[in-house]
Design an enzyme around this catalytic site. Structure first.
Site, mmCIF file in Angstrom:
data_model
loop_
_atom_site.group_PDB
_atom_site.id
_atom_site.type_symbol
_atom_site.label_atom_id
_atom_site.label_comp_id
_atom_site.label_asym_id
_atom_site.label_seq_id
_atom_site.Cartn_x
_atom_site.Cartn_y
_atom_site.Cartn_z
ATOM 1 N N ASP A 212 -16.897 -95.076 -36.567
ATOM 2 C CA ASP A 212 -18.323 -95.286 -36.814
ATOM 3 C C ASP A 212 -18.699 -94.665 -38.163
ATOM 4 O O ASP A 212 -18.354 -93.519 -38.452
ATOM 5 C CB ASP A 212 -19.159 -94.651 -35.708
ATOM 6 C CG ASP A 212 -20.643 -94.941 -35.866
ATOM 7 O OD1 ASP A 212 -20.979 -96.030 -36.357
ATOM 8 O OD2 ASP A 212 -21.447 -94.074 -35.487
ATOM 9 N N MET B 261 -14.367 -88.617 -33.884
ATOM 10 C CA MET B 261 -13.344 -89.561 -33.447
ATOM 11 C C MET B 261 -13.825 -90.987 -33.675
ATOM 12 O O MET B 261 -15.001 -91.295 -33.487
ATOM 13 C CB MET B 261 -13.053 -89.353 -31.957
ATOM 14 C CG MET B 261 -11.948 -90.221 -31.411
ATOM 15 S SD MET B 261 -10.345 -89.758 -32.074
ATOM 16 C CE MET B 261 -9.312 -90.976 -31.263
ATOM 17 N N HIS C 103 -23.358 -88.085 -32.546
ATOM 18 C CA HIS C 103 -23.096 -88.725 -31.268
ATOM 19 C C HIS C 103 -23.301 -87.700 -30.152
ATOM 20 O O HIS C 103 -22.558 -86.733 -30.035
ATOM 21 C CB HIS C 103 -21.664 -89.259 -31.225
ATOM 22 C CG HIS C 103 -21.399 -90.333 -32.232
ATOM 23 N ND1 HIS C 103 -20.133 -90.616 -32.692
ATOM 24 C CD2 HIS C 103 -22.237 -91.190 -32.876
ATOM 25 C CE1 HIS C 103 -20.204 -91.610 -33.565
ATOM 26 N NE2 HIS C 103 -21.476 -91.965 -33.697
ATOM 27 N N SER D 239 -19.633 -86.662 -35.290
ATOM 28 C CA SER D 239 -19.390 -86.810 -33.855
ATOM 29 C C SER D 239 -18.705 -85.568 -33.309
ATOM 30 O O SER D 239 -19.233 -84.464 -33.430
ATOM 31 C CB SER D 239 -18.569 -88.082 -33.596
ATOM 32 O OG SER D 239 -18.449 -88.323 -32.213
ATOM 33 N N THR D 240 -17.515 -85.706 -32.739
ATOM 34 C CA THR D 240 -16.816 -84.595 -32.091
ATOM 35 C C THR D 240 -16.648 -83.419 -33.051
ATOM 36 O O THR D 240 -16.125 -83.570 -34.146
ATOM 37 C CB THR D 240 -15.432 -85.046 -31.593
ATOM 38 O OG1 THR D 240 -15.582 -86.214 -30.802
ATOM 39 C CG2 THR D 240 -14.774 -83.952 -30.777
#
Length: 363
Positions: A299, A296, A203, A177-178
């Site tokens: 997940d 973050m 993401h 993600s991030t």
């Protein structure tokens, strides 16, 4: 003692947008808009006296564009920056240029600067700001309204021990993600063309994953593409889950293929790493390697544990090399991770595991 608020500086040349973004962010009790600025020069003057925790930055502005300002921030005084821009698919190259310059996230802004249009992205923006406040940003050289949290049960039933059929193919599944756009580039550009097939959940908003895949493909020896429903998984290829849709591994005979499905967000994300990992646990089992990287939230933690319980190898990116250590930390806490490695070691681990032909990582 009350929790400290995340302090935000908004930089946008539209007075109405600044006002609306201020309203959106101020509705969250954990966020405080410390100031707004009409352009990077006004923002720079403000930064001389007071530093925010997060900057929300537009790209298209007079006198100095947002990406140039972002590069200056990251070179001189790194601060987590979220790009909030009306650029969509046509401007995606600029968006990835922003990631390269150091932006930790992107929240697409509607092209029509109306209150209703901007309110539609309000929850996403508030969550992005709070996530960015926890990001680890470093100097760069040039190179909420809470949703109900669903599990992967919303997309497919839990895997059953012994259900997967034998296969000689190896498969790698990555959740990120991030900070993932640059981290994935580091991993994929180091892989040779004889690597196993790789499925990736990053993401990312709808409309950006195809351009992201093209950017990676241009930089890598292997083929990188946005995944399509029903296509076979080939060695030497990496498949990026389309934005706003879940990606699952499935089986066609003794070969792997990809399923792209609609459905509710899982672990507050769509696509979700939990969904991908669960499908890999079911259909690949001991022939799979699951990797959780910077991001973050949590997940992927439960799905990675399901993979490990069904014999898959698993690893996580270490804290030092993560922009945000949330997803790997949660996976480790769940007992889902066999091995923790730095970002620079992940491509090597993939090939060691693939060449060994064993269901666990080499030590």
């Amino acid at each position: 003692m009350p929790r400290q608020k995340v302090r935000v500086l908004i930089v946008d040349d539209s007075a109405s947008v600044r006002q609306i973004l201020t309203t959106i962010l101020s509705e969250d009790p954990d966020i405080e808009v410390m100031a707004t600025a009409s352009d990077p020069f006004a923002a720079a003057r403000r930064l001389q006296n007071e530093l925010p925790d997060v900057i929300v930055l537009d790209i298209e502005m007079p006198r100095m564009d947002g990406i140039t300002f972002l590069r200056k921030i990251m070179a001189q005084r790194p601060i987590p920056v979220i790009i909030c821009s009306s650029l969509t698919e046509e401007g995606s190259d600029q968006m990835f240029e922003a990631f390269e310059a150091g932006a930790v996230d992107i929240v697409p802004k509607p092209r029509v600067d109306t209150r209703q249009a901007l309110l539609e992205c309000s929850s996403r923006l508030r969550e992005a700001v709070k996530s960015a406040a926890r990001a680890r940003v470093r100097p760069r050289q040039q190179r909420r309204i809470i949703e109900k949290k669903l599990t992967a049960d919303a997309i497919m039933p839990p895997p059953i021990q012994g259900r997967s059929r034998p296969t000689t193919e190896r498969i790698v599944c990555i959740g990120v993600s991030t900070g993932g756009t640059e981290a994935l580039l580091d991993v994929l550009e180091a892989l040779p063309t004889n690597c196993p097939g790789i499925l990736i959940v990053q993401h990312m908003p709808q409309g950006f994953t195809a351009a992201f895949a093209r950017r990676l493909n241009a930089a890598c020896q292997i083929t990188v593409k946005e995944a399509e429903d029903g296509e076979p998984v080939q060695p030497g290829c990496a498949y990026i889950a389309p934005g706003a849709r879940h990606m699952l591994l499935q089986r066609t005979g003794l070969r792997y293929s990809i399923a792209i499905k609609d459905g509710p967000p899982v672990s507050r994300h769509r696509p979700s790493a939990d969904v991908l990992f669960r499908s890999a646990a079911q259909y690949a089992g001991r022939n799979a390697l699951g990797i959780i990287m910077t991001g973050m939230g949590d997940d992927g933690a439960r799905g990675l544990l399901e993979m490990r319980r069904l014999g898959a190898a698993t690893c996580a990116q270490d804290e030092e090399s993560c922009v945000v250590f949330g997803m790997p930390k949660e996976a480790i806490a769940h007992g889902a991770v066999e091995k923790v490695v730095s970002l620079g070691q992940i491509s090597r681990e993939i090939m060691l595991w693939h060449q060994a032909g064993q269901p666990t990582l080499t030590e």
